[in-house]
Design an enzyme around this catalytic site. Structure first.
Site, PDB file in Angstrom:
ATOM      1  N   GLU A  50       0.819  -1.215   0.000  1.00  0.00           N
ATOM      2  CA  GLU A  50       0.000   0.000   0.000  1.00  0.00           C
ATOM      3  C   GLU A  50       0.852   1.266   0.000  1.00  0.00           C
ATOM      4  O   GLU A  50       0.552   2.233  -0.699  1.00  0.00           O
ATOM      5  CB  GLU A  50      -0.962  -0.006   1.191  1.00  0.00           C
ATOM      6  CG  GLU A  50      -1.940  -1.172   1.218  1.00  0.00           C
ATOM      7  CD  GLU A  50      -2.820  -1.268  -0.009  1.00  0.00           C
ATOM      8  OE1 GLU A  50      -2.927  -0.276  -0.764  1.00  0.00           O
ATOM      9  OE2 GLU A  50      -3.412  -2.324  -0.239  1.00  0.00           O
TER      10      GLU A  50
ATOM     11  N   HIS B 219      -6.090  -5.733 -10.268  1.00  0.00           N
ATOM     12  CA  HIS B 219      -5.492  -6.694  -9.346  1.00  0.00           C
ATOM     13  C   HIS B 219      -5.225  -8.032 -10.026  1.00  0.00           C
ATOM     14  O   HIS B 219      -4.536  -8.887  -9.468  1.00  0.00           O
ATOM     15  CB  HIS B 219      -6.399  -6.903  -8.131  1.00  0.00           C
ATOM     16  CG  HIS B 219      -6.557  -5.669  -7.304  1.00  0.00           C
ATOM     17  ND1 HIS B 219      -7.549  -4.744  -7.530  1.00  0.00           N
ATOM     18  CD2 HIS B 219      -5.831  -5.193  -6.266  1.00  0.00           C
ATOM     19  CE1 HIS B 219      -7.438  -3.759  -6.660  1.00  0.00           C
ATOM     20  NE2 HIS B 219      -6.402  -4.011  -5.883  1.00  0.00           N
TER      21      HIS B 219
END
Length: 541
Positions: free
Chosen positions: A355, A443
């Site tokens: 992240e 993703h």
């Protein structure tokens, strides 16, 4: 009360082509570092304006500067047209040590010249399109506190440059957790051009949930200690108290979930179980520290933005929130506790590194979070998140090429979020490139970049890494020998910070990483040949 920010139409301006200097930031000896743009950069831009596509009504602003050990400079610019942001207008100017022009990498080569910057579609209509897109992405689910923020832009990412609305829509789902989407709408026809998720997600000492007992740098606070690291830019971790932001749209946020900094009387934090709220905070703070250390030690980068300033973490966000995300607007990391069935608290080391690497990407190449560039954005975070895990050398969480293996629970149905050695093991990500990759969720399209990264570092065939069996086939039947994880990190970081732009595709990433490998190791070197072979092995030529 309307939450739509009024737009302002800009008067036509002459191309100023100003190079806004950045403050120097020292890097590790011998490694590239950020520094001020050269004083003659504005003159070079003016001289090369035509070849760079910089015409009337356009201005530039420096986003980042990389300086090589030999003094070569790579200056990354964003662009506006008649004071409107240009999506895909970014470019990187390459200068030799003596300041001579050596070339440029451009996100678009299209000419930007619009007949007007007055939209036919009004802002409220663009807001409606975005609100509908957000609801459509969550069918059958009532959304609360839905807000929108249209911004007039020039879209050069999707073919011929056009006037467009970039609208950020955000809301709370039925459990009070945030959902958000960015929608590009043609400002003439009202047609939706593109849309993508706004949240870039996955997912003393302290006893953590996943990493055992870990060291922590803290700050004395009266008779106790605060979970704030004074040696890493003041990075700190706070308790969100299971609350959420009322919006995720910068200045339109009515309020944010709290981030009350954790304190402790004896400087020994957590008990290693979810019952102690400080345990998740230990993982988050540890993840921040290791990520900082990795980028500093390996790439000479001090902090996410390379400016020596720390970010902060919020843990216990939302109600059984199955996500973690980096938010540029607060320059912070946010972690949910998971629902306990599919995910536990999403504070594992590779998730933290993943992240926060989104923040590195946003301050460098700023890869657009859709299509192949979005897949590269996610792959970049998987790559660096994995390298952060290896860098930590934590026996309780040894490095491997699985993503999120610590946070998954039996209800998820498999042992990790993603598998970099063979991405197709998740049932949705491709191992090999095809034209269909661009249409996948980012993703999953990230699988191409992840597979390349594994092959470049480790090579093909069976191998046990971190106690985990890996087996990476190639799409062309070739047999590869890796150049090591340090080589992968060096090549990918240079490509990201020097050559990639917001619109880079997998073909562009092949070019960028080959240029990076040539810079680092020499054209025709073993490493340079390995980069080419690894891309060919995943079908990118």
């Amino acid at each position: 009360m309307s939450r739509i920010r009024p737009y302002a139409l800009a008067a036509t301006t002459t191309a100023a082509l100003l190079a806004t200097a950045l403050s120097p930031t020292a890097g590790a000896a011998g490694r590239p570092a950020r520094a001020a743009a050269p004083a003659d950069a504005a003159a070079i831009l003016a001289e090369r304006a035509a070849s760079l596509g910089l015409g009337a009504g356009q201005e530039t602003r420096v986003r980042d500067v990389v300086v090589d050990a030999d003094g070569s400079r790579h200056i990354r610019y964003d662009r506006t047209y008649r004071e409107l942001p240009v999506l895909g207008g970014d470019f990187v100017l390459h200068l030799s040590p003596d300041g001579a022009y050596e070339g440029a990498d451009r996100a678009t080569t299209a000419s930007i010249a619009l007949p007007s910057v007055s939209p036919a579609l009004p802002a409220p209509k663009a807001a409606d399109v975005a609100a509908h897109a957000l609801r459509a992405a969550h069918p059958g689910e009532p959304l609360q506190r839905l807000t929108t923020r249209p911004e007039l832009v020039v879209d050069a990412l999707h073919g011929t440059p056009r006037l467009a609305w970039r609208t950020r829509a955000a809301a709370l789902d039925a459990r009070g957790n945030p959902v958000a989407r960015t929608v590009i709408t043609d400002a003439r026809s009202g047609a939706r051009v593109d849309a993508w998720d706004t949240l870039e997600s996955a997912a003393g000492d302290g006893r953590s949930l996943y990493g055992g007992t870990v060291p922590l740098e803290t700050t004395p606070a009266g008779s106790s200690y605060a979970l704030k690291d004074p040696v890493r830019g003041g990075t700190h971790t706070g308790d969100a108290a299971n609350q959420t932001d009322l919006c995720l749209l910068g200045t339109l946020c009515v309020s944010r979930a709290p981030a009350t900094v954790f304190t402790d009387a004896d400087n020994h934090w957590g008990d290693g179980t979810p019952a102690d709220r400080a345990s998740a905070a230990v993982d988050a703070q540890y993840g921040t520290a290791v990520t900082w250390d990795y980028f500093k030690a390996r790439h000479g980068r001090a902090g996410i933005a390379g400016d020596g300033k720390g970010s902060y973490n919020r843990v216990h966000y939302g109600n059984r929130y199955n996500n973690a995300f980096w938010d540029d607007s607060c320059f912070c990391m946010t972690y949910g506790d998971g629902d306990g069935t599919t995910f536990g608290p999403l504070v594992s080391l590779d998730v933290a590194g993943h992240e926060m690497s989104h923040g590195v990407t946003s301050t460098t190449a700023n890869l657009t979070y859709t299509g192949e560039s979005g897949g590269l954005n996610e792959a970049t975070s998987d790559i660096f998140g994995t390298l952060v895990e290896f860098h930590a050398a934590n026996a309780e969480d040894p490095g491997d090429w699985l993503i999120g293996e610590k946070i998954v629970r039996p209800g998820f149905g498999r042992g990790a979020l993603r598998y970099m050695d063979r991405p197709s093991r998740d049932g949705e990500s491709p191992d090999c490139w095809s034209p269909a990759v661009a249409a996948l969720d980012v993703h999953h399209s990230s699988g191409i970049g992840n597979h390349f990264a594994y092959l470049l570092a480790e090579g093909s065939g069976p191998k046990t890494v971190g106690g985990v069996a890996h087996h990476s086939p190639t799409c062309d039947g070739s047999t590869l020998t890796g150049i090591g994880r340090a080589g992968l990190g060096a090549v990918w970081y240079r490509a990201l910070t020097v050559y990639m732009t917001s619109s880079t595709t997998y073909t562009g990433a092949r070019t960028a990483t080959l240029e990076a490998a040539a810079d680092l190791y020499g054209t025709g070197s073993a490493e340079h040949r390995a980069v080419a072979a690894a891309w060919s092995a995943v079908g990118v030529r």
